[in-house]
Design an enzyme around this catalytic site. Sequence first.
Site, short mmCIF file in Angstrom:
data_model
loop_
_atom_site.label_atom_id
_atom_site.label_comp_id
_atom_site.label_asym_id
_atom_site.label_seq_id
_atom_site.Cartn_x
_atom_site.Cartn_y
_atom_site.Cartn_z
N GLU A 183 28.32 45.95 41.82
CA GLU A 183 29.55 45.79 42.94
C GLU A 183 30.15 47.19 42.79
O GLU A 183 30.38 47.12 41.75
CB GLU A 183 30.15 44.53 42.87
CG GLU A 183 31.50 44.22 43.14
CD GLU A 183 31.90 42.40 43.34
OE1 GLU A 183 31.05 42.00 43.37
OE2 GLU A 183 33.58 43.15 43.40
N GLU A 188 41.35 48.06 44.49
CA GLU A 188 41.28 46.68 43.76
C GLU A 188 42.41 46.82 43.45
O GLU A 188 42.63 48.13 42.08
CB GLU A 188 39.86 46.29 43.74
CG GLU A 188 40.50 44.56 43.44
CD GLU A 188 39.38 44.33 42.73
OE1 GLU A 188 38.79 42.62 42.82
OE2 GLU A 188 38.67 44.99 41.87
#
Length: 354
Positions: A183, A188
């Site tokens: 990932e 974020e």
Amino acid sequence: MSVQTYTVQPGDTLSKIAEKVYGDGNRWQLIYEANRNVIGDNPEQIQVEMVLIIPGQSDNGGGGANIWQLQDSWIGNQFINGNEKGDKWSFFDQDDPTHGYVKYGKWGELINIVDGNKIKIDVESEGYNPEEKRQRKAVRIYTDKKYNGGLFIIDLDHIPEGMAVWPAIWLVGTGATWPEKGEIDIIEGVNSTPSANNNNQSTLHTRNGCVQNIPNILNPDCNANNAFTGCGIMGPENSFGHGFNENGGGAYACEWVYDQTIKIWFWQRANIPANVLGDSPDPNTWGNPYVSFNPCPGYFKDMEMVINTTLCGDWAGNVFPGGLEKCGGYLWDTKNNPKLRDAFFLIQSIRIFT
């Protein structure tokens, strides 16, 4: 972008060829990526008389070798209806894997085209009624197409902000138990307010064995806490949330060369280099990225891009003042509905070069 060829001579290596054609042996990776289908998985196994494509010098004034060519582009309703090739994004409608207090689905009221041709992705705010005994509605979309490398450029005006709010734009390997295929979190963060949490965090999550001993890494082990923590780097000031939005947005670029480095750049709106949003983006002209992860060959593959916002959950909820219970109470209280008005993405475009 001009293209030439080179016939491999006795004693050649990709570094020697790069030195000949670019004057810089460190650019051998550009040649390898352009010829992976010819050379194979081992860049050291080039053969005499093999004819290689040499990506030409970019014509954008940077003078560096540029191999990136536009593969996919989405603007406005192309996210949902498909781009020129018909490629589109699909809605995720299952329980949130990060245990957020949201109900994902194809909520037409939460995804709209505004300001001409920008896509706005909201979470449920004023319309939420806890008497219905459900979580707040939210949107998570993902590309139907899977990628094995690329230059991912994200141009956006607004990132969701506010307490309990956890937005992300990321790449995740598919078809295997997470995090077997890795990932890459490009954008974020959580709980952004005018006074806190206005720096983006870019993180890798992998199975055991990928370690990043690089400057400013928060944790070098990308499998830390069974990969839930991963190995992250904090982005520049005002690269996320409220600070990002107050400055009029900006652009992110993630350059992922398969089995090699992963680099991420950020620019505020006023400082975006001209070629970033053009048809010939050239990372060689952008200066240093704020993070350049070391290669972890075999750890990232078959990745889809995801855009989502969740509320509370494993990260935002656990660091919310008072913890998960307080976070849940915050969302349950309709007096806080207006505070979620700013929990929206406003995206100008996402373009992927390969």
